[in-house]
Design a protein around this motif. Sequence first.
Motif, short mmCIF file in Angstrom:
data_model
loop_
_atom_site.label_atom_id
_atom_site.label_comp_id
_atom_site.label_asym_id
_atom_site.label_seq_id
_atom_site.Cartn_x
_atom_site.Cartn_y
_atom_site.Cartn_z
N GLU A 160 -9.18 -10.74 -35.70
CA GLU A 160 -9.01 -11.52 -36.92
C GLU A 160 -8.23 -10.68 -37.93
N LYS A 163 -6.82 -15.95 -36.35
CA LYS A 163 -7.60 -15.42 -35.23
C LYS A 163 -6.83 -15.53 -33.92
N MET A 169 -5.22 -19.01 -32.34
CA MET A 169 -5.87 -20.11 -33.06
C MET A 169 -5.09 -20.44 -34.32
N LYS A 170 -5.30 -21.65 -34.84
CA LYS A 170 -4.78 -21.98 -36.17
C LYS A 170 -5.49 -21.06 -37.15
N GLY A 171 -4.79 -20.49 -38.08
CA GLY A 171 -5.40 -19.53 -38.99
C GLY A 171 -5.05 -18.12 -38.57
N ASN A 206 -9.30 -28.42 -30.96
CA ASN A 206 -8.55 -28.82 -32.16
C ASN A 206 -8.02 -27.63 -32.93
N ASN A 207 -8.61 -26.46 -32.74
CA ASN A 207 -8.22 -25.28 -33.50
C ASN A 207 -7.27 -24.35 -32.74
N ILE A 208 -6.90 -24.71 -31.53
CA ILE A 208 -6.01 -23.88 -30.71
C ILE A 208 -4.56 -24.23 -31.03
N ALA A 209 -3.76 -23.20 -31.31
CA ALA A 209 -2.34 -23.41 -31.59
C ALA A 209 -1.48 -23.09 -30.37
N LEU A 233 -14.59 -22.52 -27.43
CA LEU A 233 -13.56 -22.79 -28.44
C LEU A 233 -13.34 -24.28 -28.57
N ASN A 234 -13.19 -24.75 -29.79
CA ASN A 234 -12.85 -26.15 -30.06
C ASN A 234 -11.34 -26.31 -29.89
N ASN A 245 -11.09 -28.05 -25.12
CA ASN A 245 -12.19 -27.16 -25.49
C ASN A 245 -12.30 -26.17 -24.34
#
Length: 98
Positions: A64, A40, A36-38, A83-86, A80-81, A54
């Motif tokens: 995390e 996680k 994920m972005k971030g 938009n947040n998947i890298a 999962l959304n 999604n």
Amino acid sequence: MIAPKGKGALPQGNPSHLLPAELIDRCIGSRIWVIMKGDKELVGLLRGFDVYVNMVLEDVEETEMTPDGKKVTKLDQILLNGNNIAVLVPGGKPDDTA
């Protein structure tokens, strides 16, 4: 030059010639590693996805990165959304014993 269809054409099962959505579709029912972005990462069984990527995962392990180190959470199911998947990695996360 465009290769003629039929003889000499690339095999349809070659994963390097699939569209991204086709590759994700082939992963339904198998393990997938989602970065994920971030800070996680998730590893779980892909149950489904939509045009926005999604995703529904089952039997999920969420990792995390925190200032105190890794925090691992087990989840039965998660949505999962997209938009947040890298990054998506079919086959799940490799062992850390390398």
